[in-house]
Design an enzyme around this catalytic site. Structure first.
Site, PDB file in Angstrom:
ATOM      1  N   THR A  55       0.894  -1.398   0.039  1.00 25.21           N
ATOM      2  CA  THR A  55       0.131   0.124   0.003  1.00 25.21           C
ATOM      3  C   THR A  55       0.885   1.198   0.156  1.00 25.21           C
ATOM      4  OG1 THR A  55      -0.160   0.200   2.446  1.00 25.21           O
ATOM      5  CG2 THR A  55      -1.814  -1.157   1.228  1.00 25.21           C
ATOM      6  N   ASP A  56       0.164   2.173  -0.411  1.00 24.25           N
ATOM      7  CA  ASP A  56       0.958   3.619  -0.337  1.00 24.25           C
ATOM      8  C   ASP A  56       0.726   4.387   0.655  1.00 24.25           C
ATOM      9  OD1 ASP A  56       1.955   3.309  -3.142  1.00 24.25           O
ATOM     10  OD2 ASP A  56      -0.105   4.171  -3.943  1.00 24.25           O
ATOM     11  N   LYS A  57       1.418   5.641   0.901  1.00 22.06           N
ATOM     12  CA  LYS A  57       1.460   6.226   2.174  1.00 22.06           C
ATOM     13  C   LYS A  57       0.015   6.697   2.489  1.00 22.06           C
ATOM     14  CE  LYS A  57       2.930  10.780   4.097  1.00 22.06           C
ATOM     15  NZ  LYS A  57       3.956  11.846   3.873  1.00 22.06           N
ATOM     16  N   GLY A  58      -0.362   6.428   3.659  1.00 22.87           N
ATOM     17  CA  GLY A  58      -1.791   6.769   4.156  1.00 22.87           C
ATOM     18  C   GLY A  58      -2.744   5.927   3.606  1.00 22.87           C
ATOM     19  N   VAL A  59      -2.501   4.928   3.052  1.00 21.56           N
ATOM     20  CA  VAL A  59      -3.481   3.667   2.697  1.00 21.56           C
ATOM     21  C   VAL A  59      -3.866   2.911   3.769  1.00 21.56           C
ATOM     22  CG1 VAL A  59      -3.981   2.013   1.035  1.00 21.56           C
ATOM     23  CG2 VAL A  59      -3.018   4.292   0.251  1.00 21.56           C
TER      24      VAL A  59
END
Length: 137
Positions: free
Chosen positions: A97-101
């Site tokens: 997952t990416d940042k904040g996901v």
């Protein structure tokens, strides 16, 4: 070949919800011996304060894998000689997952050092799961 047995989900709420699947104990092993075993950790997390799932090379980036690896180490499931190098413990993941996901459910596999007494017919002993969760935010 025996297939992993899925153990029950945690009953309390944390940033991470870890469950694990482990292979059955091999015949002839002492119940007190410690060995590396391939474990599947099923977890979910709120990614708001993380820079994604995958561990970064620099020490300042807070990632889900970095926090989970530290919790596993502090719970005594990763040897000091293997800590910091996920390749040494056969680390693998089903997704990133990416940042904040956030993630409702993802699976991470690793070879962890576990005592045979930490296994039950239904899978990993609840105390082993609780030891990891106590180290998580």
């Amino acid at each position: 070949q025996s297939y992993p047995q899925v153990i029950s989900k945690l009953s309390h709420s944390r940033v991470f919800h870890c469950t694990a699947a482990v292979s059955e104990k091999e015949n002839g092993e002492s119940s007190a011996s410690i060995s590396k075993r391939k474990v599947a950790i099923v977890l979910g997390y709120v990614g708001t304060e993380f820079n994604g799932l995958q561990k970064q090379n620099d020490d300042g980036t807070r990632t889900v894998e970095g926090v989970l690896e530290k919790a596993l180490f502090e719970a005594g499931l990763i040897r000091e000689s293997n800590y910091g190098d996920l390749k040494k413990i056969g680390w693998g993941r089903t997704s990133r997952t990416d940042k904040g996901v956030h993630a409702a459910k993802t699976v991470i596999a690793a070879k962890l050092q576990l005592a045979n007494v930490q296994f039950l017919p239904s899978g990993l002993h609840p105390n082993a799961k609780d030891a990891v969760n106590e180290m998580l935010p």
